[in-house]
Design a protein around this motif. Sequence first.
Motif, PDB file in Angstrom:
ATOM      1  N   LEU A 117       0.838  -1.202   0.000  1.00 45.21           N
ATOM      2  CA  LEU A 117       0.000   0.000   0.000  1.00 45.21           C
ATOM      3  C   LEU A 117       0.876   1.256   0.000  1.00 45.21           C
ATOM      4  N   ILE A 118       1.876   1.285   0.856  1.00 45.35           N
ATOM      5  CA  ILE A 118       2.754   2.445   0.952  1.00 45.35           C
ATOM      6  C   ILE A 118       3.488   2.671  -0.366  1.00 45.35           C
ATOM      7  N   ARG A 119       4.031   1.609  -0.957  1.00 42.55           N
ATOM      8  CA  ARG A 119       4.763   1.747  -2.226  1.00 42.55           C
ATOM      9  C   ARG A 119       3.835   2.269  -3.323  1.00 42.55           C
ATOM     10  N   ALA A 120       2.615   1.722  -3.407  1.00 42.08           N
ATOM     11  CA  ALA A 120       1.658   2.149  -4.433  1.00 42.08           C
ATOM     12  C   ALA A 120       1.299   3.622  -4.264  1.00 42.08           C
ATOM     13  N   LEU A 121       1.100   4.066  -3.030  1.00 42.92           N
ATOM     14  CA  LEU A 121       0.765   5.470  -2.778  1.00 42.92           C
ATOM     15  C   LEU A 121       1.937   6.391  -3.120  1.00 42.92           C
ATOM     16  N   GLU A 122       3.157   5.947  -2.842  1.00 42.80           N
ATOM     17  CA  GLU A 122       4.327   6.752  -3.201  1.00 42.80           C
ATOM     18  C   GLU A 122       4.422   6.930  -4.715  1.00 42.80           C
ATOM     19  N   VAL A 123       4.162   5.862  -5.450  1.00 40.60           N
ATOM     20  CA  VAL A 123       4.236   5.947  -6.912  1.00 40.60           C
ATOM     21  C   VAL A 123       3.133   6.865  -7.447  1.00 40.60           C
ATOM     22  N   ALA A 124       1.912   6.747  -6.904  1.00 39.59           N
ATOM     23  CA  ALA A 124       0.813   7.627  -7.334  1.00 39.59           C
ATOM     24  C   ALA A 124       1.147   9.080  -7.024  1.00 39.59           C
ATOM     25  N   ARG A 125       1.715   9.328  -5.857  1.00 41.79           N
ATOM     26  CA  ARG A 125       2.136  10.694  -5.487  1.00 41.79           C
ATOM     27  C   ARG A 125       3.201  11.207  -6.460  1.00 41.79           C
ATOM     28  N   ASP A 126       4.193  10.359  -6.751  1.00 46.67           N
ATOM     29  CA  ASP A 126       5.298  10.773  -7.620  1.00 46.67           C
ATOM     30  C   ASP A 126       4.830  11.031  -9.051  1.00 46.67           C
ATOM     31  N   HIS A 127       3.721  10.414  -9.449  1.00 48.14           N
ATOM     32  CA  HIS A 127       3.153  10.684 -10.778  1.00 48.14           C
ATOM     33  C   HIS A 127       2.281  11.942 -10.777  1.00 48.14           C
ATOM     34  N   GLY A 128       2.095  12.546  -9.619  1.00 45.77           N
ATOM     35  CA  GLY A 128       1.399  13.822  -9.547  1.00 45.77           C
ATOM     36  C   GLY A 128      -0.116  13.742  -9.489  1.00 45.77           C
ATOM     37  N   PHE A 129      -0.671  12.576  -9.200  1.00 46.20           N
ATOM     38  CA  PHE A 129      -2.132  12.494  -9.108  1.00 46.20           C
ATOM     39  C   PHE A 129      -2.619  13.229  -7.870  1.00 46.20           C
ATOM     40  N   ASP A 130      -3.804  13.863  -7.978  1.00 46.07           N
ATOM     41  CA  ASP A 130      -4.344  14.534  -6.806  1.00 46.07           C
ATOM     42  C   ASP A 130      -5.570  13.829  -6.226  1.00 46.07           C
ATOM     43  N   GLU A 131      -6.057  12.787  -6.917  1.00 41.56           N
ATOM     44  CA  GLU A 131      -7.156  11.965  -6.395  1.00 41.56           C
ATOM     45  C   GLU A 131      -6.819  10.504  -6.634  1.00 41.56           C
ATOM     46  N   VAL A 132      -7.031   9.670  -5.605  1.00 41.43           N
ATOM     47  CA  VAL A 132      -6.773   8.239  -5.759  1.00 41.43           C
ATOM     48  C   VAL A 132      -7.923   7.431  -5.167  1.00 41.43           C
ATOM     49  N   ASP A 133      -8.308   6.417  -5.899  1.00 49.51           N
ATOM     50  CA  ASP A 133      -9.241   5.403  -5.401  1.00 49.51           C
ATOM     51  C   ASP A 133      -8.419   4.133  -5.247  1.00 49.51           C
ATOM     52  N   VAL A 134      -8.162   3.757  -3.999  1.00 47.42           N
ATOM     53  CA  VAL A 134      -7.240   2.670  -3.689  1.00 47.42           C
ATOM     54  C   VAL A 134      -8.026   1.400  -3.423  1.00 47.42           C
ATOM     55  N   ARG A 135      -7.542   0.285  -3.998  1.00 50.80           N
ATOM     56  CA  ARG A 135      -8.216  -1.001  -3.876  1.00 50.80           C
ATOM     57  C   ARG A 135      -7.214  -2.072  -3.489  1.00 50.80           C
ATOM     58  N   GLY A 136      -7.602  -2.909  -2.525  1.00 55.89           N
ATOM     59  CA  GLY A 136      -6.761  -4.028  -2.126  1.00 55.89           C
ATOM     60  C   GLY A 136      -7.612  -5.157  -1.591  1.00 55.89           C
ATOM     61  N   ASP A 137      -7.063  -6.377  -1.616  1.00 58.75           N
ATOM     62  CA  ASP A 137      -7.842  -7.520  -1.151  1.00 58.75           C
ATOM     63  C   ASP A 137      -7.512  -7.901   0.293  1.00 58.75           C
ATOM     64  N   GLU A 165      -0.484   9.301   6.260  1.00 55.22           N
ATOM     65  CA  GLU A 165       0.230  10.523   5.885  1.00 55.22           C
ATOM     66  C   GLU A 165       0.276  10.659   4.362  1.00 55.22           C
ATOM     67  N   LEU A 166       0.549   9.556   3.667  1.00 56.30           N
ATOM     68  CA  LEU A 166       0.578   9.593   2.206  1.00 56.30           C
ATOM     69  C   LEU A 166      -0.804   9.920   1.644  1.00 56.30           C
ATOM     70  N   LEU A 167      -1.844   9.280   2.182  1.00 55.72           N
ATOM     71  CA  LEU A 167      -3.205   9.534   1.708  1.00 55.72           C
ATOM     72  C   LEU A 167      -3.606  10.989   1.934  1.00 55.72           C
TER      73      LEU A 167
END
Length: 197
Positions: A117-137, A165-167
Amino acid sequence: MPSVACDPEKARRRLEAAGVDVEPGNTEYERWRASHGGAVAVAYDDKVVVQGATPVDLLAHLRESGGRAHVYFDGACRGNPGPASVGYAIVTADGVVAEGSERIGESTNNRAEYEALIRALEVARDHGFDEVDVRGDAELIVKQVRGEWNTNDPDLRERRVTALELLSGFDRWSLEHVPREINDRADSLANEALDDG
């Protein structure tokens, strides 16, 4: 070929801030060119044209606002604890923006899920997205991060704080537990990293 109407100089600065090399244009009409992943961006006076096999590699960096992404994450562990890995995929309406996986050494399954989860959020942040819908099982991780369940494990509490903090850095976010089949790509990537190791 997608094109983004934008100020080419602002777009150049966003690309450079994201670590993308920007070079002078090849013709008198091109202001600059940049390559990243499987895409090439060419800037003109009032737009940037993106070409190549995977234009989404650059599109997220070029938009004035980062836009919205669907973020999928999964951790894998052989034994509990045991060798562990993470996998993630970031998807927009344009397609897959980023995906990846890596081994993270020895871990428990829950720690691996948090690391994914942390790695995925870091990558989304680094790509500059300002909205994320996060999904996990991983229901435990989703419910702990959303504050529905507590944890007594100090390692998991620390990872939950990092995830929150990332979210909080996004303008809007959601986090949802989904069945494994919806999270198939992230699951496959995490398992491939273990198989390849």
